[in-house]
Design a protein around this motif. Structure first.
Motif, short mmCIF file in Angstrom:
data_model
loop_
_atom_site.label_atom_id
_atom_site.label_comp_id
_atom_site.label_asym_id
_atom_site.label_seq_id
_atom_site.Cartn_x
_atom_site.Cartn_y
_atom_site.Cartn_z
N MET A 149 0.84 -1.20 0.00
CA MET A 149 0.00 0.00 0.00
C MET A 149 0.87 1.25 0.00
SD MET A 149 -3.41 -0.55 2.28
CE MET A 149 -2.62 -1.15 3.76
N ILE A 150 0.32 2.28 -0.59
CA ILE A 150 0.96 3.59 -0.57
C ILE A 150 0.40 4.37 0.61
CG2 ILE A 150 1.22 5.78 -1.80
CD1 ILE A 150 0.78 4.19 -4.42
N LEU A 151 1.28 5.01 1.39
CA LEU A 151 0.88 5.85 2.50
C LEU A 151 1.42 7.26 2.28
CD1 LEU A 151 -0.20 6.49 5.36
CD2 LEU A 151 1.97 5.62 6.26
N LYS A 152 0.54 8.23 2.32
CA LYS A 152 0.93 9.63 2.24
C LYS A 152 0.39 10.35 3.48
CE LYS A 152 2.77 9.56 -1.94
NZ LYS A 152 4.20 9.88 -2.19
N ILE A 153 1.21 11.25 4.02
CA ILE A 153 0.84 11.98 5.24
C ILE A 153 0.70 13.46 4.90
CG2 ILE A 153 1.52 12.55 7.61
CD1 ILE A 153 3.27 10.01 7.57
N PHE A 154 -0.40 14.06 5.34
CA PHE A 154 -0.65 15.47 5.13
C PHE A 154 -0.85 16.11 6.50
CE2 PHE A 154 -2.20 13.01 1.59
CZ PHE A 154 -1.68 13.68 0.47
N THR A 155 0.05 17.01 6.87
CA THR A 155 -0.04 17.69 8.16
C THR A 155 -0.63 19.08 7.93
OG1 THR A 155 1.86 16.46 8.99
CG2 THR A 155 1.23 18.43 10.20
N GLU A 156 -1.78 19.34 8.55
CA GLU A 156 -2.60 20.49 8.21
C GLU A 156 -2.67 21.51 9.34
OE1 GLU A 156 -3.48 20.66 5.25
OE2 GLU A 156 -3.68 18.63 4.48
N PRO A 157 -2.47 22.81 9.02
CA PRO A 157 -2.69 23.86 10.01
C PRO A 157 -4.18 24.05 10.25
CG PRO A 157 -2.21 24.81 7.85
CD PRO A 157 -2.07 23.32 7.71
N PRO A 158 -4.60 24.79 11.32
CA PRO A 158 -3.73 25.50 12.25
C PRO A 158 -3.29 24.66 13.46
CG PRO A 158 -6.00 26.06 12.69
CD PRO A 158 -6.02 25.13 11.51
N ILE A 159 -3.78 23.42 13.59
CA ILE A 159 -3.47 22.63 14.79
C ILE A 159 -2.54 21.47 14.43
CG2 ILE A 159 -4.49 21.54 16.84
CD1 ILE A 159 -7.06 22.94 16.32
N GLU A 160 -1.98 21.52 13.22
CA GLU A 160 -0.99 20.52 12.79
C GLU A 160 -1.53 19.10 12.93
OE1 GLU A 160 1.94 21.73 11.26
OE2 GLU A 160 0.61 23.46 11.46
N ASN A 161 -2.71 18.90 12.35
CA ASN A 161 -3.30 17.55 12.33
C ASN A 161 -2.63 16.69 11.28
OD1 ASN A 161 -5.59 19.45 13.29
ND2 ASN A 161 -6.37 17.42 13.77
N ASN A 162 -2.39 15.44 11.63
CA ASN A 162 -1.92 14.47 10.66
C ASN A 162 -3.11 13.77 10.01
OD1 ASN A 162 0.82 14.94 11.31
ND2 ASN A 162 0.73 13.47 12.98
#
Length: 201
Positions: free
Chosen positions: A1-14
């Motif tokens: 499987m392919i895993l991609k991580i996106f860390t999003e503001p403003p609370i730096e959610n993964n």
């Protein structure tokens, strides 16, 4: 499987995107932002989003959900928390959203399919009543139940510190040591490390 991580503001959610390379089915675990990069990765892989899997109903984990053909999945015990999202979003400068309709309510032990892969639901209440982790292919997506050397806060509505400790000890620490933990915020860890270094236990 392919895993991609996106860390999003403003609370730096993964947020985690999993793509099965054979079936071209994908799941997004939590959706903090309507991130065009998620769409770009799906398009590049020729994949289609099958599920949005919510680890719990807090506003910062659902703020990016928009109308979609993907099935939205959550534990029913977090429905009240989900429905309160627009109370908190403006406090962080995030526009209010249309509260998403949950298509599939899950419970402990349920299995979701991604191609030939199985994703197991592990109910881990404590941060919220309906908090869950998702286990697949030696990867545990833990939401805000456990972080590297820490645990999710329990001082919000529905939080219970005794319960979160029990969830971690009986549901996570009983998993094999080599399971990698992908938390809702912060750095990746694993079961073995947390058994030794998580002082909240």
């Amino acid at each position: 499987m392919i895993l991609k991580i996106f860390t999003e503001p403003p609370i730096e959610n993964n947020n985690y995107l999993l793509i099965d390379e054979l079936s071209k089915e994908a799941v997004l675990i939590d959706c903090s932002s309507a991130d065009k990069n998620v769409k770009n990765v799906l398009d590049e892989a020729g994949a289609k989003l099958k599920y949005i899997l919510l680890t719990h109903g807090h506003f910062d984990h659902v703020a990016g959900i928009r109308p979609t053909d993907a099935k939205i999945v959550m534990h029913e015990d977090d429905l009240r928390i989900l429905n309160q999202a627009n109370i908190y979003l403006p406090m962080f400068g995030i526009p209010e959203i249309t509260i998403p309709k949950i298509d599939i309510y899950i419970k402990d032990g349920d299995i979701l399919k991604l191609g030939d892969n199985e994703i197991k639901v592990i109910h881990t209440p404590g941060h919220t009543p309906g908090g869950v982790c998702y286990l697949t292919d030696k990867m545990l997506f833990s939401g805000d139940t456990i972080f590297r050397e820490s645990v999710g806060r329990c001082d919000l509505e529905g939080g219970d510190f005794v319960q979160i400790v029990d969830s971690i000890k009986t549901k996570i620490f009983t998993l094999p040591d080599d399971i990698t933990i992908y938390p809702g915020h912060g750095r990746i860890t694993d079961v073995a490390w947390e058994k030794l270094h998580n002082n909240f236990m």
